[in-house]
Design a protein around this motif. Structure first.
Motif, mmCIF file in Angstrom:
data_model
loop_
_atom_site.group_PDB
_atom_site.id
_atom_site.type_symbol
_atom_site.label_atom_id
_atom_site.label_comp_id
_atom_site.label_asym_id
_atom_site.label_seq_id
_atom_site.Cartn_x
_atom_site.Cartn_y
_atom_site.Cartn_z
ATOM 1 N N THR A 1 0.823 -1.211 0.000
ATOM 2 C CA THR A 1 0.000 0.000 0.000
ATOM 3 C C THR A 1 0.857 1.260 0.000
ATOM 4 O OG1 THR A 1 -1.777 -1.162 1.162
ATOM 5 C CG2 THR A 1 -1.807 1.247 1.250
ATOM 6 N N THR A 2 1.934 1.263 0.780
ATOM 7 C CA THR A 2 2.811 2.434 0.828
ATOM 8 C C THR A 2 3.490 2.679 -0.514
ATOM 9 O OG1 THR A 2 3.240 2.055 3.183
ATOM 10 C CG2 THR A 2 4.787 3.464 2.004
ATOM 11 N N PHE A 3 4.055 1.624 -1.072
ATOM 12 C CA PHE A 3 4.736 1.761 -2.361
ATOM 13 C C PHE A 3 3.785 2.245 -3.452
ATOM 14 C CE2 PHE A 3 5.329 -0.538 -6.437
ATOM 15 C CZ PHE A 3 6.408 0.190 -6.920
ATOM 16 N N CYS A 4 2.655 1.567 -3.578
ATOM 17 C CA CYS A 4 1.708 1.918 -4.644
ATOM 18 C C CYS A 4 1.157 3.326 -4.465
ATOM 19 C CB CYS A 4 0.568 0.903 -4.693
ATOM 20 S SG CYS A 4 1.054 -0.738 -5.276
ATOM 21 N N SER A 5 0.899 3.738 -3.223
ATOM 22 C CA SER A 5 0.353 5.077 -2.985
ATOM 23 C C SER A 5 1.343 6.159 -3.398
ATOM 24 C CB SER A 5 -0.006 5.244 -1.503
ATOM 25 O OG SER A 5 -1.042 4.377 -1.128
ATOM 26 N N VAL A 6 2.607 5.990 -3.007
ATOM 27 C CA VAL A 6 3.620 6.999 -3.341
ATOM 28 C C VAL A 6 3.804 7.102 -4.850
ATOM 29 C CG1 VAL A 6 6.079 7.574 -3.179
ATOM 30 C CG2 VAL A 6 4.836 6.799 -1.139
ATOM 31 N N VAL A 7 3.980 5.955 -5.505
ATOM 32 C CA VAL A 7 4.242 5.978 -6.944
ATOM 33 C C VAL A 7 3.001 6.428 -7.706
ATOM 34 C CG1 VAL A 7 4.983 4.615 -8.915
ATOM 35 C CG2 VAL A 7 6.005 4.212 -6.692
ATOM 36 N N TRP A 8 1.821 6.072 -7.203
ATOM 37 C CA TRP A 8 0.595 6.521 -7.854
ATOM 38 C C TRP A 8 0.484 8.044 -7.793
ATOM 39 C CZ3 TRP A 8 -2.346 1.623 -7.958
ATOM 40 C CH2 TRP A 8 -3.217 1.557 -9.048
ATOM 41 N N PHE B 1 -7.764 2.478 -3.205
ATOM 42 C CA PHE B 1 -7.228 3.364 -2.166
ATOM 43 C C PHE B 1 -5.953 4.051 -2.642
ATOM 44 C CE2 PHE B 1 -4.210 4.181 1.231
ATOM 45 C CZ PHE B 1 -4.954 5.023 2.038
ATOM 46 N N CYS B 2 -5.034 3.292 -3.222
ATOM 47 C CA CYS B 2 -3.785 3.888 -3.698
ATOM 48 C C CYS B 2 -4.053 4.929 -4.780
ATOM 49 C CB CYS B 2 -2.849 2.801 -4.212
ATOM 50 S SG CYS B 2 -2.334 1.622 -2.953
ATOM 51 N N SER B 3 -5.008 4.607 -5.650
ATOM 52 C CA SER B 3 -5.392 5.577 -6.671
ATOM 53 C C SER B 3 -6.013 6.820 -6.035
ATOM 54 C CB SER B 3 -6.374 4.937 -7.652
ATOM 55 O OG SER B 3 -6.781 5.858 -8.631
ATOM 56 N N SER B 4 -6.794 6.606 -4.967
ATOM 57 C CA SER B 4 -7.467 7.741 -4.322
ATOM 58 C C SER B 4 -6.474 8.686 -3.660
ATOM 59 C CB SER B 4 -8.480 7.242 -3.286
ATOM 60 O OG SER B 4 -7.840 6.678 -2.164
ATOM 61 N N THR B 5 -5.363 8.136 -3.117
ATOM 62 C CA THR B 5 -4.365 9.026 -2.520
ATOM 63 C C THR B 5 -3.774 9.954 -3.579
ATOM 64 O OG1 THR B 5 -2.590 7.397 -2.857
ATOM 65 C CG2 THR B 5 -3.768 7.311 -0.765
ATOM 66 N N SER B 6 -3.636 9.426 -4.795
ATOM 67 C CA SER B 6 -3.104 10.260 -5.862
ATOM 68 C C SER B 6 -4.098 11.344 -6.280
ATOM 69 C CB SER B 6 -2.739 9.397 -7.074
ATOM 70 O OG SER B 6 -3.907 8.927 -7.739
ATOM 71 N N THR C 1 10.649 3.559 -6.474
ATOM 72 C CA THR C 1 10.675 2.269 -7.153
ATOM 73 C C THR C 1 11.992 1.537 -6.903
ATOM 74 O OG1 THR C 1 9.332 3.326 -8.878
ATOM 75 C CG2 THR C 1 10.141 1.118 -9.342
ATOM 76 N N LEU C 2 13.092 2.281 -6.789
ATOM 77 C CA LEU C 2 14.372 1.672 -6.458
ATOM 78 C C LEU C 2 14.344 1.042 -5.067
ATOM 79 C CD1 LEU C 2 16.975 4.267 -7.812
ATOM 80 C CD2 LEU C 2 16.808 1.870 -8.489
ATOM 81 N N LEU C 3 13.700 1.718 -4.120
ATOM 82 C CA LEU C 3 13.672 1.240 -2.740
ATOM 83 C C LEU C 3 12.745 0.045 -2.556
ATOM 84 C CD1 LEU C 3 13.646 4.646 -0.817
ATOM 85 C CD2 LEU C 3 15.556 3.059 -1.085
ATOM 86 N N TYR C 4 11.764 -0.119 -3.461
ATOM 87 C CA TYR C 4 10.844 -1.254 -3.356
ATOM 88 C C TYR C 4 11.414 -2.409 -4.161
ATOM 89 C CZ TYR C 4 6.454 -3.831 -3.086
ATOM 90 O OH TYR C 4 5.501 -4.790 -2.832
ATOM 91 N N GLY C 5 11.846 -3.476 -3.489
ATOM 92 C CA GLY C 5 12.631 -4.493 -4.158
ATOM 93 C C GLY C 5 11.886 -5.724 -4.608
ATOM 94 N N HIS C 6 10.591 -5.629 -4.920
ATOM 95 C CA HIS C 6 9.817 -6.827 -5.237
ATOM 96 C C HIS C 6 9.298 -6.795 -6.675
ATOM 97 C CE1 HIS C 6 10.023 -7.886 -1.031
ATOM 98 N NE2 HIS C 6 9.652 -6.669 -0.748
ATOM 99 N N GLU C 7 9.404 -7.925 -7.332
ATOM 100 C CA GLU C 7 8.987 -8.086 -8.724
ATOM 101 C C GLU C 7 7.792 -9.039 -8.787
ATOM 102 O OE1 GLU C 7 8.236 -7.750 -12.238
ATOM 103 O OE2 GLU C 7 10.106 -6.698 -11.764
#
Length: 504
Positions: free
Chosen positions: A298-305, A427-432, A469-475
């Protein structure tokens, strides 16, 4: 499937069995303990006529969203002539739609995960048609702003849920491509289409009311798409599985296999392995997206969104203003410029479609590359003083901004479990949208100061996207969709799902 309590046991079976070539172990009547997983069945019936029909339907729904989110940006001159709007008032008018999208995201995500994907998409589609048509008859700026907010509400309800069900209906290896087409290419077509419609209307209607016909035209894709969705779009198979609607799910698998001409490839007559747990609507809580299992996602997606929304919608808003300020363009020229910028997004989406499925690259590395190139390009755009060079630079910037936006929808769909996929994306979209609602006002002020400052601000925000995106290390490349929150453990190993065994 009926499960006698006396036969109920817990076992752990890999959901990647079909991918690993264990198809032979899934054929025949082996009981629920050996029944194929849902992903096994979806992959077995493959990508065919059914998915092409779904792609057409979702494409129409997203085309309408692309038209609506861009149309106000190309109507400023007409509204300024009719109602005498200032640049700050134009920023408020552009920002109010994001307030509606914010509210729609929060409500639509909840409805999608509890009421169902299909019901939510149909409801939001009908609401969209009504609000979009009503905005064309607004007698004043206040009424127009209210209806634009309602249009935003419908878009906010529809887009995250439509994206969820589109991904859930698709085989694993086609998921990234389909997501990029729906969010990227269809949205870009919407931008181009609304500009072309505007040019035609300007040639036919020379009155000051031409913009009202354009707003009416923006509802056309949904007018066709919603009835098609009503007839052809099923409920999400992953939603059915999480709710224990097994017979309905098996019937759907059989129908899809027949439509795709893959009845012989279908495993065990469409049966799907049951799960121990099924979602209890009364106990379902959207706050689980902040649980230890999902909070990182949620944190990663919210920031990048937020980064994507600010830069993408900010550029859509500010580009016509910059063209008018720097090159004194009229409405017709602005329409051409915006249409070209929208069309320029498609090559970036196609490149992204190829890279995100490339072994050794994947979703995350592709997003980092596009963010980095966009950041550098934004710094260079103000340096071009000729109209042609400025157009080309902005077209390049637009495609570089759009690609990670599309990739994020794919990643979020694959990171969140079925029980909270629509809610998490919403939710992540809504933060954006909170950021998006103030972006037009902020960038309108920047344009009033200088064009260079405007693009420097966009570059700085894109830099945040690179870092996050660099700090989030999951694919998520080639990962199966998870069903429950406890499965969404953020490591690269496939988590094993507790399954229910029974004799038939």
């Amino acid at each position: 499937l009926f499960t006698p309590p006396i036969c109920e046991v817990v076992s752990f079976v890999s959901p990647m069995s079909a991918k690993n070539g264990d198809r032979a172990n899934l054929e025949g009547n082996t009981g629920n303990v050996g029944a194929p997983s849902l992903e096994d069945q979806i992959n077995a019936v493959g990508f065919g006529r059914f998915q092409w029909i779904m792609l057409g339907i979702f494409g129409l729904l997203v085309v309408a969203d692309g038209m609506e989110l861009v149309v106000i940006s190309i109507l400023y001159m007409a509204l300024r002539d009719e109602w005498g709007l200032s640049q700050i008032e134009e920023g408020y008018l552009a920002g109010v739609i994001f307030v509606g999208v914010l509210i729609g995201n929060l409500i639509g995500g909840y409805l999608g995960d509890t009421w169902g994907r299909r019901n939510t998409v149909l409801f939001s589609g009908v609401f969209f048609i009504i609000a979009a048509a009503a905005s064309a008859f607004a007698p004043d700026i206040i009424t127009l702003a209210i209806f634009r907010m309602l249009v935003g509400f419908a878009i906010g309800c529809k887009l995250p849920v439509a994206m969820s069900i589109a991904m859930e209906l698709c085989p694993t290896h086609y998921r990234g491509k389909l997501g990029m087409v729906v969010v990227g290419i269809a949205f870009s077509i919407g931008e181009v289409f609304v500009c072309l419609v505007g040019m035609v209307i300007l040639q036919v209607d020379h009155s000051h009311n031409w913009w009202r016909w354009l707003l009416l035209g923006c509802a056309l894709p949904d007018i066709f798409g919603v009835p098609l969705a009503w007839v052809y779009m099923p409920e999400s198979p992953h939603f059915l599985l999480s709710r224990g609607r097994h017979e309905e799910l098996s019937d759907q698998i059989r129908q899809v296999a027949k439509l795709n001409g893959q009845e012989d490839a279908m495993l065990q007559d469409g049966r799907v392995r049951q799960l121990v747990e099924e979602t209890d609507v009364d106990k379902w809580q959207w706050t689980a997206i902040f649980s230890p299992q999902l909070s990182g996602i949620t944190t990663f997606c919210s920031v990048v969104w937020c980064v994507c929304a600010i830069c993408y919608h900010g550029h859509v808003f500010v580009y016509p203003l910059v063209l008018e300020q720097r090159f004194h363009m009229d409405v017709g020229d602005e329409l051409w410029a915006v249409a070209l910028a929208g069309a320029a997004e498609i090559p970036g989406v196609l490149i992204g479609m190829w890279l995100i499925d490339l072994e050794g690259v994947g979703r995350r590395a592709t997003a980092i590359a596009f963010f980095s190139l966009a950041c550098v390009t934004a710094l260079c755009v103000p340096l071009f003083t000729s109209p042609t060079a400025f157009f080309v630079a902005n077209m390049l910037l637009k495609t570089l901004i759009n690609a990670p936006f599309c990739i994020l929808y794919v990643m979020a769909s694959e990171l969140y479990p079925t029980t909270h996929r629509a809610s998490g994306i919403a939710f992540c979209s809504s933060t954006s949208r909170v950021a998006g609602s103030v972006t037009p006002i902020m960038l309108a002020w920047c344009v009033a100061q200088s064009v260079t400052l405007t693009y420097q601000v966009l570059a700085a925000i894109l830099g945040v996207g690179v870092l996050a995106t660099l700090l989030y290390g999951h694919e998520t490349l080639n990962h199966n969709l998870k069903t429950f929150a406890f499965e969404a453990v953020e490591d690269e190993d496939e988590e094993r799902t507790p399954l229910k065994s029974s004799t038939r």
